[in-house]
Write an enzyme that holds these catalytic residues in place. Structure first.
Site, PDB file in Angstrom:
ATOM      1  CD  GLU A   1     -10.766   2.747  -5.557  1.00 50.68           C
ATOM      2  OE1 GLU A   1     -10.348   3.329  -4.524  1.00 50.68           O
ATOM      3  OE2 GLU A   1     -10.530   1.555  -5.822  1.00 50.68           O
TER       4      GLU A   1
ATOM      5  CD  GLU B   1      -5.747   2.359  -4.607  1.00 54.83           C
ATOM      6  OE1 GLU B   1      -5.320   1.961  -3.505  1.00 54.83           O
ATOM      7  OE2 GLU B   1      -6.468   3.384  -4.725  1.00 54.83           O
TER       8      GLU B   1
HETATM    9  O1  AHR Z   1     -12.389   2.766  -1.705  1.00 55.36           O
HETATM   10  C1  AHR Z   1     -11.632   2.300  -0.645  1.00 55.36           C
HETATM   11  C2  AHR Z   1     -10.236   1.869  -1.060  1.00 55.36           C
HETATM   12  O2  AHR Z   1      -9.517   2.986  -1.488  1.00 55.36           O
HETATM   13  C3  AHR Z   1     -10.141   0.920  -2.221  1.00 55.36           C
HETATM   14  O3  AHR Z   1     -10.319  -0.397  -1.840  1.00 55.36           O
HETATM   15  C4  AHR Z   1      -8.746   1.146  -2.701  1.00 55.36           C
HETATM   16  O4  AHR Z   1      -8.603   0.874  -4.080  1.00 55.36           O
HETATM   17  C5  AHR Z   1      -8.477   2.591  -2.361  1.00 55.36           C
HETATM   18  O5  AHR Z   1      -7.269   2.750  -1.728  1.00 55.36           O
END
Ligand code: AHR
Length: 509
Positions: free
Chosen positions: A309, A178
């Site tokens: 994710e 991110e």
């Molecule tokens: O999964 C939780 C968080 O969500 C992670 O650390 C981040 O990459 C995303 O914003």
């Protein structure tokens, strides 16, 4: 009893699509709340059976899923993690503050060797996510050397001093996380250049081949993906045998409310349920948007798309640390997973890997552990992963839904009430089905063509209430049960309860 709605699904078993990589069923474990500490890792002195501090009941449960890979150490945590703090004698390891997640102290007792031991116990491929945001190229490069280099070298010697003679095999490597946000608040073009620079120095030592994954977009930010593809000069990459990084990622969470009030994991209205299903189905539009950009630069599909994710994100359970992201998991979450997998199977030609956030005690978890008793509970989402295991490395075959109930309107969006996908592998067929209608059962005819089908059986995951969930007092409130399958002409017929997920397996010849 409510009259069932009807659906008919045509599947040409002899028209192969892409292979569904088992890595689409991957997992993510971050130093966040009780995912690592109290989840995977309890320490050597715990009463809970463990090997080197790693909970063996968690390992056994994930092995039953055939867990293919595990991403670590984050997430946002990855961009403030310095790997040298997590090696050597535990008592001498420096401590730090986990500023992203709960502002708690991190003692670094779970570090590189512990993670690699966990992967070995699981039989899972490690996916290590390096630090771009607050790290250096040298730091990342040396971590790769420490993990994967045989023979004599400074980092290989350091690894041996810490008790590990042979290098490990590390197939997957993340170049930050991110980067548009917690990973450094960079612009797309700036990060794209950084990704090239960092990836250059993440070397292939010996016969270890890294699959370098550039940190990707949030949701449907296709500008980000375009910048990464531009950075690869990818217009020629179908001719170019080696790319600087081999994949780009994106993140997509199923969040239904505003960020400040995402809603309860267990108490929700029927409208909130349908909005959730609609948001889950939207992953297909988002994935397709990134794939379309990639196709323009890389028609040969040499660069992979990785959704590292995904999952539901609700308000934390009342009374728990807001920074720990601990949430319950209901039949609604299971259906979100079922919908995602159908989408993944349809896009297996471009999507090479996906890791759900997160495996234990955080967000859409497979496993919840009780803080006081230590009891372990498998969530409804766990059961979807297990029921779909037959899709790992199988060949997808398109499931054409040719008759179905009308889509339902909700909150200015629409929800398709039937979701399905299918695959064949080693003489076996597997169809996954979801009835997303919360009130009406669904009669489904599977019109199976092209091969001869025999020996069908079914399993269903359902509950009287879509908010049903498992906890230590009722660990099997939501668990798979047998589903009756009847032969219907050239196909098969099943009846799915409202809000249910099912699989139908059969032999093909
Ligand atoms: O999964 C939780 C968080 O969500 C992670 O650390 C981040 O990459 C995303 O914003």
């Amino acid at each position: 009893m409510t009259t069932p709605a009807e659906a008919r699904i045509v599947i040409n078993l002899d028209v192969p699509g892409a292979v569904i990589s088992r890595h689409l069923y991957g997992h993510f474990a971050e130093h966040l709340g009780r995912c690592i500490y109290g989840g995977f890792w309890v320490g050597e002195d715990s009463d809970i059976p463990n090997e080197g501090g790693i909970r063996l009941d968690v390992v056994d449960a994930l092995k039953r899923l055939g867990i293919p890979n595990l991403r670590w150490p984050g997430g946002c945590f990855a961009d403030e993690y310095h790997w040298r703090d997590g090696i050597g004698p535990k008592e001498e390891r420096p401590r730090m503050v986990n500023t992203h997640w709960g502002d708690v102290e991190e003692n670094n007792h779970f570090g590189t060797h512990e993670f690699m031991q966990l992967c070995e116990l699981l039989g899972a491929d490690p996916y290590v996510n390096g630090n771009v945001g607050s790290g250096t190229v040298q730091e990342m490069s040396e971590w790769v050397e420490y993990l994967t280099r045989a023979g004599d070298s400074p980092m290989a010697r350091l690894r041996r001093e810490n008790g590990r003679e042979e290098p490990w095999r590390v197939p997957f490597w993340g170049i930050g996380n991110e980067a548009w946000g917690c990973g450094g608040n960079m612009s797309a073009d700036h990060y794209a250049n950084e990704a090239r620079r960092y990836a250059t120095f993440c070397r292939d030592h010996g016969d270890n081949r890294l699959y370098r994954i550039a940190a990707g977009a949030a949701d449907d930010d296709v500008r980000w993906t375009r910048s990464l593809m531009e950075a690869l000069n990818c217009l020629g990459c179908q001719r170019e045998p080696k790319s600087i990084f081999q994949a780009v990622s994106f993140h997509y969470y199923t969040i239904t409310g505003p960020w400040e009030h995402k809603g309860s994991a267990t108490e929700f209205s029927i409208d909130e349920y349908y909005t959730t299903m609609s948001k889950a189905q939207e992953v297909e539009r988002v994935l397709q948007a990134h794939a379309t950009i990639m196709d323009a630069y890389d028609p040969g599909k040499r660069i992979g798309l990785v959704l590292d994710e995904w999952g539901t994100w609700w308000d934390v359970e009342p009374g728990t640390n807001p920074g720990f992201l601990y949430q319950q998991n209901t039949m609604r979450d299971a259906l979100v997973a079922g919908v995602h997998f159908d989408v993944f199977h349809r896009h297996a030609d471009r999507l090479t890997m996906a890791t759900i956030a997160q495996t234990v005690n955080v967000l859409q978890a497979m496993i919840l552990t009780d803080e006081e008793s230590g009891a372990l509970v498998l969530t409804p989402t766990y059961h979807v992963f297990e029921m779909n295991r037959g899709h790992h490395d199988a060949t997808s075959v398109a499931a054409h839904i040719v008759a179905k109930p009308d889509a339902r309107a909700t909150d200015g969006r629409t929800v398709e009430l039937v979701s399905a996908s299918a695959s064949v592998k080693d003489g076996a067929g597997l169809v996954s089905l979801s009835n997303l209608d919360a009130e009406v059962p669904l009669d489904v005819v599977l019109d199976l063509r092209g091969l001869t089908v025999s020996g069908a059986s079914g399993r269903v995951l359902a509950a009287a209430d879509v908010a049903a969930h498992n906890d230590p007092s009722a660990p099997d409130a939501v668990a798979p049960a047998a589903l009756q399958v009847t032969v219907d002409g050239q196909g098969l017929r099943v009846t799915l309860p409202p809000s249910s997920f099912a699989t139908v397996s059969f032999e093909v010849a």
